[in-house]
Design a protein around this motif. Structure first.
Motif, mmCIF file in Angstrom:
data_model
loop_
_atom_site.group_PDB
_atom_site.id
_atom_site.type_symbol
_atom_site.label_atom_id
_atom_site.label_comp_id
_atom_site.label_asym_id
_atom_site.label_seq_id
_atom_site.Cartn_x
_atom_site.Cartn_y
_atom_site.Cartn_z
ATOM 1 N N GLY A 5 -7.023 5.182 -3.572
ATOM 2 C CA GLY A 5 -5.979 4.633 -2.700
ATOM 3 C C GLY A 5 -4.583 4.931 -3.192
ATOM 4 O O GLY A 5 -3.641 5.054 -2.404
ATOM 5 N N VAL A 61 -6.526 0.422 0.685
ATOM 6 C CA VAL A 61 -6.283 1.750 1.254
ATOM 7 C C VAL A 61 -7.420 2.693 0.883
ATOM 8 O O VAL A 61 -7.955 3.423 1.723
ATOM 9 C CB VAL A 61 -4.927 2.299 0.763
ATOM 10 C CG1 VAL A 61 -4.744 3.746 1.196
ATOM 11 C CG2 VAL A 61 -3.778 1.445 1.292
ATOM 12 N N GLY A 62 -7.821 2.687 -0.400
ATOM 13 C CA GLY A 62 -8.903 3.553 -0.844
ATOM 14 C C GLY A 62 -10.240 3.165 -0.249
ATOM 15 O O GLY A 62 -11.041 4.028 0.135
ATOM 16 N N GLY A 67 0.787 -1.221 0.000
ATOM 17 C CA GLY A 67 0.000 0.000 0.000
ATOM 18 C C GLY A 67 0.819 1.271 0.000
ATOM 19 O O GLY A 67 0.267 2.367 -0.120
#
Length: 662
Positions: free
Chosen positions: A563, A254-255, A229
């Motif tokens: 992300g 992450v997004g 990430g």
């Protein structure tokens, strides 16, 4: 605040997002991923968000790219042909099952040399033998992987071999010590082989992206999302594509966490080729301490703990036999949907499908087309070269391209090498038939479904009653398989890691909603966050099967691109301290070894070396400012009442936000 551009190149779509650090998402767009020329898809998505937002290209301060390219290539068994240079190892070491499977017939060069467990030279490097063998093998390869015995302590033989290979062949070379500082030569060799196999794929993507950005007037730094990430400069990513395994899924995690705001959840991203699941705890995805597992191979790559299966909207639909039972099989190979191919080659697709519908008997090649993807990077066997040459003029119906079993096998090898791709029936076609998706040619989807429905089951009867019935079965199969995969992931997270638990009779009964004298139930305690272009279509039903709330956040279809721009640079560096003889403490750093007589002094030297290395790596990776922490893991034993030092591992971690243009 700065305007950032996030791009995700997936198996089917290329997504772009313009993101303002104060205002959030300014614009988002999708464009078809154009595998024959990735720049077209990138340019289409980026051009669309620029047009939507009216943001001037010169005002973009950073571009960050995530991609499923490496993940998909490994899931589908694709990539280049490489040679493993194995320094100081014997033939038995090359026969380790995982390494042998990863090589898949690619050559191994056993070269004298290597070091021992204390970093001392075991034998001189056979430079002449390496040069001779490399020259002979180079014409059939796309790159080399180099792994030396105990090269994590002293990489000099790997470095010397790299220079010889570059000089003699001009091919890309990957060294094992550049990818991992951990011991276990065969596992490091496996990681190295997979990295070498992917280099040309990622180089092509980055070059296409850079070229299109320049053409659009965007001069911002380009970063790439790694599998954990974090972000890394594009130049670094090109040398280490293995670190972008799970780049797309990591960016999605992450997004998705950022967009959903759910601290505990199962994030499930359904793409064209794969479905990727990440368990979120306390709003953070977990890092897999054992290394990324992808395509059946356990690597030494640090990555988010992601579970991936070859199931997506573009999974090729096939039939599999289990005795007298005949069932639908989805994936793991991706195919171009028939409805999508018809958008660009309508005459070919419709005339072919209509001809095949008039045939008296079904044929396994009916409803399938072959497309050339890339020119070969190395010399091909004669038959493969001949089959690929037939595709130079454009896509061909498989039953016209293939004349015998040998040619069929040659085509499969071309697909595995990512030189060609098949177009065939997929869940995306079924979604068009049922009105769940309307972007492409529904008539082509219906003809393809009708053809497939006429294929025979184990009893010699038509597989389905028609296009509508088959489409429903395909979508039901995708939904059920997705629910089973979610359940498998949740069970594994809870410690129940036995393979196939989601298909145990009791689990099957629970998913079927069985209620007799015994009511059987299985349900998740956390919501399912659905991501991907088709998330809204499928995840209500999928989550319902596993008894969980379904959450599809705003911008779910471009969560990966979001992300890509909200992450940071994170790197680590390790320095090992050993005691070869009592009273001498040997510190192994990237620049060489140093023997020190005092343990405290040796640990101070190791900490400073690790800190300097981590900070340097972070800045090379694109960090603007760097914060560093250092930890020491010291191991000692007690013998005859005395405490004896065994070893110490010093780890420095450096983090920072990426540099942006001003």
């Amino acid at each position: 605040m700065a305007v950032l551009l996030g791009i995700d190149t997936g198996g089917t779509f290329t997504d772009a997002v313009l993101y303002d650090e104060e205002k959030g998402v300014l614009a988002k767009a999708k464009s078809l991923t154009t595998h024959h020329d990735l720049a077209i898809g990138v340019g289409g998505a980026v051009g669309a968000v620029l047009a939507q937002s009216a943001v001037a290209p010169a005002h973009i301060a950073l571009v960050s790219l995530s991609t499923t390219l490496a993940t998909n290539a490994m899931v589908e068994g694709q990539g280049g042909r490489v040679g493993l240079v194995y320094i100081g190892f014997d033939a038995d070491d090359a026969e380790r099952p995982d390494l042998k499977a990863a090589l898949n017939g690619d050559p191994v060069l056993l070269i004298a040399g290597g070091h021992d467990a204390m970093g001392q030279v075991r034998a001189p490097l056979d430079e002449a033998g390496l040069a001779e063998q490399a020259r002979a093998l180079a014409p059939g390869l796309t790159g080399f992987a180099v792994t030396g015995r105990f090269a994590v302590l002293d990489p000099s033989h790997e470095i010397a071999a790299r220079e010889i290979l570059r000089r003699e062949t001009g091919l890309p070379v990957t060294c094992g010590h550049e990818l991992s500082a951990r011991l276990d030569g065969p596992k490091r060799a496996l990681t190295c082989v997979l990295n070498a196999r992917l280099i040309h794929l990622l180089e092509a993507l980055i070059a296409a992206t850079e070229g299109r950005l320049a053409a659009l007037g965007i001069a911002a730094p380009l970063m790439v999302v790694r599998g954990d990430g974090s972000l890394v400069a594009a130049e670094v990513a090109k040398a280490k594509p293995i670190e972008t395994i799970f780049s797309g899924p990591a960016a999605s995690a992450v997004g998705g966490a950022f967009l959903a705001g759910a601290p505990d959840a199962l994030i499930s991203d359904i793409g064209g080729t794969t479905t990727d699941v990440v368990v979120l705890r306390g709003a953070r995805p977990r890092i897999d301490p054992a290394g990324a597992l992808i395509g059946g191979f356990r690597t030494m790559v640090e990555a988010i703990a992601i579970r991936t299966c070859g199931l997506g909207g573009d999974s090729e639909v096939a039939i599999e036999q289990h005795g007298l039972d005949t069932a639908l099989k989805l994936g793991p190979r991706r195919a171009v949907p028939l409805s999508l191919l018809a958008e660009s080659h309508a005459e070919l697709v419709h005339s072919t499908l209509e001809r095949q519908l008039r045939a008296d008997l079904p044929n396994d090649l009916f409803g399938r087309f072959a497309l050339r993807l890339h020119p070969p990077l190395a010399e091909l066997p004669a038959l493969e070269a001949e089959v690929l040459a037939r595709l130079e003029a454009g896509p061909m119906a498989a039953d016209k391209l293939i004349n015998n079993r040998r040619e069929f096998n040659a085509l499969q090898r071309l697909v595995n090498r990512r030189l060609a791709i098949m177009a065939a029936l997929t869940p995306s076609d079924a979604a068009h038939q049922l009105g769940l998706h309307r972007a492409w040619d529904q008539a082509a989807a219906e003809k393809g479904l009708t053809l497939f429905a006429r294929r025979r089951n184990a009893m010699g009867l038509p597989f389905a009653g028609g296009a509508e019935e088959l489409a429903r079965r395909i979508i039901e199969t995708l939904t059920r398989r997705s629910a089973e995969f979610l359940l498998e992931c949740a069970l594994a997270e809870d410690g129940f890691r036995e393979a196939g638990l989601s298909r145990h009779a009791l689990a099957v009964a629970a998913l079927d909603g069985h209620s007799g004298l015994v009511r059987i139930g299985l349900s998740l305690t956390a919501p399912v966050v659905g991501l991907g272009a088709s998330a809204a279509t499928y995840y209500g039903d999928i989550a319902g099967l596993v008894g969980a709330p379904s959450l599809v956040p705003e911008h779910a279809e471009v969560a990966n691109a979001v992300g890509a721009v909200v992450g940071g640079v994170h790197v680590s560096a390790e320095v090992k301290v050993l005691q070869p003889v009592e009273g001498i403490f040997r510190v192994f750093t990237r620049s060489g070894t140093r023997d020190i007589l005092d343990l405290g002094e040796a640990l101070v030297h190791a900490q400073e070396a690790a800190r300097v290395q981590a900070e340097g790596d972070a800045r090379t990776a694109g960090a603007a400012t760097v914060e560093t922490s250092v930890s020491v893991d010291e191991k000692k034993v007690v013998a005859e009442g005395r405490e004896l030092f065994v070893e110490a591992l010093v780890t420095a971690r450096a983090s920072g936000r990426p540099r942006i243009s001003v």
